[in-house]
Design a protein around this motif. Structure first.
Motif, mmCIF file in Angstrom:
data_model
loop_
_atom_site.group_PDB
_atom_site.id
_atom_site.type_symbol
_atom_site.label_atom_id
_atom_site.label_comp_id
_atom_site.label_asym_id
_atom_site.label_seq_id
_atom_site.Cartn_x
_atom_site.Cartn_y
_atom_site.Cartn_z
ATOM 1 N N ASP A 6 0.771 -1.143 0.331
ATOM 2 C CA ASP A 6 0.082 0.536 -0.050
ATOM 3 C C ASP A 6 0.535 1.696 -0.082
ATOM 4 O O ASP A 6 1.029 2.189 0.610
ATOM 5 N N LEU A 7 2.034 1.145 -1.033
ATOM 6 C CA LEU A 7 2.717 2.867 -0.797
ATOM 7 C C LEU A 7 2.208 3.845 -1.658
ATOM 8 O O LEU A 7 1.680 3.925 -2.840
ATOM 9 N N SER A 8 2.100 4.730 -1.721
ATOM 10 C CA SER A 8 1.143 6.048 -2.198
ATOM 11 C C SER A 8 2.791 7.315 -1.764
ATOM 12 O O SER A 8 3.560 7.133 -0.658
ATOM 13 N N ILE A 9 3.561 7.667 -2.800
ATOM 14 C CA ILE A 9 4.191 8.702 -3.245
ATOM 15 C C ILE A 9 3.974 9.988 -3.586
ATOM 16 O O ILE A 9 3.490 9.298 -5.085
ATOM 17 N N GLU A 10 4.077 11.327 -2.853
ATOM 18 C CA GLU A 10 3.702 12.678 -3.804
ATOM 19 C C GLU A 10 5.028 13.458 -3.924
ATOM 20 O O GLU A 10 5.887 13.445 -2.482
ATOM 21 N N VAL A 11 5.580 13.956 -4.623
ATOM 22 C CA VAL A 11 6.833 14.916 -5.221
ATOM 23 C C VAL A 11 6.419 15.605 -5.778
ATOM 24 O O VAL A 11 5.163 16.174 -7.036
ATOM 25 N N SER A 12 6.841 17.173 -4.882
ATOM 26 C CA SER A 12 5.811 18.455 -5.226
ATOM 27 C C SER A 12 4.607 18.470 -6.014
ATOM 28 O O SER A 12 4.363 19.347 -7.360
ATOM 29 N N GLY A 13 3.462 18.067 -4.869
ATOM 30 C CA GLY A 13 2.574 17.934 -5.305
ATOM 31 C C GLY A 13 1.426 17.360 -6.892
ATOM 32 O O GLY A 13 0.312 16.878 -6.794
ATOM 33 N N ALA A 48 14.108 2.597 -0.479
ATOM 34 C CA ALA A 48 15.770 2.500 0.135
ATOM 35 C C ALA A 48 15.641 3.840 1.886
ATOM 36 O O ALA A 48 17.227 3.883 2.810
ATOM 37 N N GLY A 49 15.498 4.015 1.547
ATOM 38 C CA GLY A 49 14.525 5.068 3.116
ATOM 39 C C GLY A 49 15.606 6.469 2.820
ATOM 40 O O GLY A 49 16.240 7.405 3.349
ATOM 41 N N ASP A 50 15.841 6.463 1.065
ATOM 42 C CA ASP A 50 16.344 8.151 0.772
ATOM 43 C C ASP A 50 16.237 9.183 0.728
ATOM 44 O O ASP A 50 15.891 9.833 -0.374
ATOM 45 N N GLY A 51 15.507 9.884 1.805
ATOM 46 C CA GLY A 51 15.117 11.245 2.075
ATOM 47 C C GLY A 51 13.064 11.969 1.135
ATOM 48 O O GLY A 51 13.132 12.323 0.918
ATOM 49 N N VAL A 52 13.015 10.289 0.744
ATOM 50 C CA VAL A 52 11.342 10.275 0.273
ATOM 51 C C VAL A 52 10.000 10.234 0.797
ATOM 52 O O VAL A 52 10.220 9.333 1.545
ATOM 53 N N ILE A 432 6.133 19.860 -13.329
ATOM 54 C CA ILE A 432 7.368 19.776 -13.095
ATOM 55 C C ILE A 432 7.667 21.059 -13.434
ATOM 56 O O ILE A 432 9.208 21.647 -13.030
ATOM 57 N N ALA A 433 7.569 22.167 -14.299
ATOM 58 C CA ALA A 433 8.220 23.442 -15.063
ATOM 59 C C ALA A 433 8.539 23.851 -13.157
ATOM 60 O O ALA A 433 9.132 24.691 -13.423
ATOM 61 N N ARG A 434 7.792 23.264 -12.585
ATOM 62 C CA ARG A 434 7.510 25.164 -11.730
ATOM 63 C C ARG A 434 8.853 23.959 -9.976
ATOM 64 O O ARG A 434 9.443 24.785 -9.006
ATOM 65 N N GLN A 435 8.584 23.007 -10.640
ATOM 66 C CA GLN A 435 9.173 21.664 -9.633
ATOM 67 C C GLN A 435 10.724 21.999 -9.716
ATOM 68 O O GLN A 435 11.303 23.034 -10.370
ATOM 69 N N ASP A 436 11.449 22.018 -8.466
ATOM 70 C CA ASP A 436 12.572 22.304 -7.717
ATOM 71 C C ASP A 436 14.286 21.543 -8.787
ATOM 72 O O ASP A 436 13.575 19.857 -8.906
ATOM 73 N N ALA A 437 14.611 21.533 -9.406
ATOM 74 C CA ALA A 437 16.010 21.010 -10.425
ATOM 75 C C ALA A 437 16.602 19.653 -9.998
ATOM 76 O O ALA A 437 16.563 18.889 -10.101
#
Length: 529
Positions: A6-13, A48-52, A432-437
């Protein structure tokens, strides 16, 4: 074993994964595939638990070895050698140093206490297979194309490709029960890829690998996970078998969706005809409306056909006949001479391919030509009206903390609309255009760096592995664009298909500095260089 529930991931909305569940058992080799930016790297980072940030449960049974797409090698004090770095995978670097200190102490003060300390440390070192550790490291590194003399150098003196190989070697040497590998074949030549594929094929742990190397996916894996729009679909078999099964799935779902849509249209049309008639027929129309709503809710969503990606480099500004002149360049790092007496001229529209083994100084040459590094001897002279654009394989020009749009300022696309249109050509669209590169995947960073090149309106390009991390459609689109672009290029690449399409005019062999005209039979050297 790796277990994801039941893994869910959201990045920059952006929702990259929604309530996903899968397992990778011991002995299974699973390939994670999908287009650039869809979330493959983020999924590996989450496991991996790498900051996400994530919701759901991730369980790892046993030790976990994780190779990020862009490894971060820590070199405390700037003196760590390649050998020590790989030994650190089992903690043998510090254990060996401690054993040596105890040995010296014992020689100076041979007390009973020091004898016991040394004996305990030596027994632990022996138990951890420390005495055979160095030979095992050198064997793994040889398989990955790193020679003994390179292992004894400090990390700072190694090329980006060599440091990447060292990190792969460290992960493999650690002997973890589970491996997460993100693009492990980047920077590897043909022999090294062959060795790695055999290693992974016989690996007994649980393997989850992200790769655009289709040969690796065909030879080393037993199952494919396809990630698309937050949904993970599983396919048994190799990459070739997955492609065939995926195509059949797409056809089947489209046929089902077409039938369901046809039934929805038929019932809706029938209900409309009955709606304004008798009371009995009006009640029947309402009943049909309910059936239509139920069909819509349960309708199959077909897998959308994506339009072929099209990339266009604008016509280059005019320049003189000579693009650049290189005379008697030399470069060394400390006592290690990389190359010397490198000389060549590049004319307008000419394409030069730079070949050489890892550590031969290919990236160093491009950095010197781009003005990012100084040579020890010699000169580089640009021709009249020449504007050099440099694509760096390590994406040094992409700055964390700055948005994707922020990286497009200062070029020929002066308005946000023009900048978004250019990014859209590389499928960097929407939010994506507003996302931190800095949060982009490796493939997205490659696309952003290429978009910056287009935005710069250069008339000569220095390209260092420009197809690394690109998914197959994007690689084809970029190759086609560069093939038809009429101005000058100096290229470093291990990608045989890319070089074949580019059709270089000449080659420069490093470290010898030998120039030759291109012939098709030289293609066999490309993956070896």
């Amino acid at each position: 074993m790796l277990s994801v529930r039941d893994l869910s991931i959201e990045v920059s909305g952006r929702e990259l994964l929604n309530n996903t569940t899968f397992t990778v058992d011991l002995g299974e080799k699973v390939g994670l595939v999908g287009r650039n930016g869809i979330g493959k790297t983020t999924l590996l980072r989450a496991i991996a638990g790498d900051g996400v940030l994530r919701r759901g449960e991730v369980t790892v049974s046993g030790e976990l070895g994780y190779l990020p797409q862009q490894p971060r090698l820590v070199d405390e004090g700037g003196t760590q050698t390649g050998l020590a770095h790989v030994l650190s995978g089992r903690g043998l670097d510090h254990a060996g140093e401690q054993l040596e200190k105890l040995r010296l102490t014992l020689e100076e003060h041979p007390s009973d206490q020091n004898v016991r300390r040394f004996a305990r440390a030596e027994e632990e070192y022996r138990t951890r297979d420390g005495y055979r550790g160095e030979s095992a490291v050198r064997r793994i590194c040889a398989g990955l194309g790193l020679s003994d003399d390179r292992l004894d150098l400090p990390l700072a003196q190694l090329s980006g490709g060599e440091r990447r190989r060292l990190e792969v070697a460290r992960i493999l040497f650690a002997g973890s029960d589970n491996l997460l590998l993100d693009e492990p074949t980047n920077h590897l030549d043909l022999d090294s890829k062959t060795w790695l594929m055999e290693f992974l094929r016989t690996y007994r742990g649980a393997l989850l690998v992200v790769s655009h190397d289709l040969q690796l996916l065909d030879q080393a894996i037993t199952r494919v996970l396809h990630l698309d729009e937050g949904v993970l679909r599983q396919y048994k078999g190799t990459y070739t078998q997955y492609v065939d099964a995926r195509a059949k799935d797409e056809d089947r779902l489209r046929r089902i969706a077409a039938r369901e849509q046809g039934e929805i249209i038929r019932l809706s049309t029938l209900a409309d005809r009955m709606r304004h008639s008798t009371a009995k027929r009006a009640r029947a129309a309402k009943s049909l409306d309910k059936r239509v709503e139920r069909l819509k809710e349960a309708a199959v969503t077909p897998i959308a056909r994506r339009r072929a990606q099209l990339v266009r480099f604008p016509p280059p500004p005019h320049s003189g006949r000579l693009t650049l002149q290189v005379d008697d360049l030399a470069k060394a790092y400390g006592s290690k001479q990389i190359w010397r007496d490198v000389s060549f001229a590049l004319d307008r529209g000419e394409r030069l391919l730079v070949l050489g083994l890892n550590g031969a100084g290919k990236t160093t040459l491009l950095r010197i030509l781009a003005g990012e590094e100084r040579s020890d001897e010699g000169t580089v002279t640009l021709g009249s009206g020449v504007s050099l654009g440099y694509y760096a394989q390590e994406h040094e020009g992409i700055k964390p903390g700055t948005s994707v749009l922020g990286h497009m300022r200062g070029g020929t696309a002066s308005t946000e609309t023009e900048q978004r249109a250019l990014l859209g050509m590389f499928r960097l669209t929407g939010d994506i255009a507003r996302q931190d590169a800095g949060t982009l995947s490796g493939g997205e960073k490659t696309k952003l760096a290429l978009a910056q090149l287009v935005n710069g309106r250069h008339n000569a390009l220095l390209l260092d592995e420009p197809t690394n991390n690109l998914d197959p459609p994007s690689r084809t689109a970029v190759s086609n664009a560069l093939k038809t672009w009429p101005s000058s290029m100096i290229v470093v690449s291990h990608d045989v298909e890319f070089v074949r399409q580019l059709e270089p005019d000449r080659i420069l062999l490093l470290p010898d500095g030998q120039l030759d005209y291109w012939k098709d039979d030289l293609l066999e050297l490309v993956p070896l260089a």
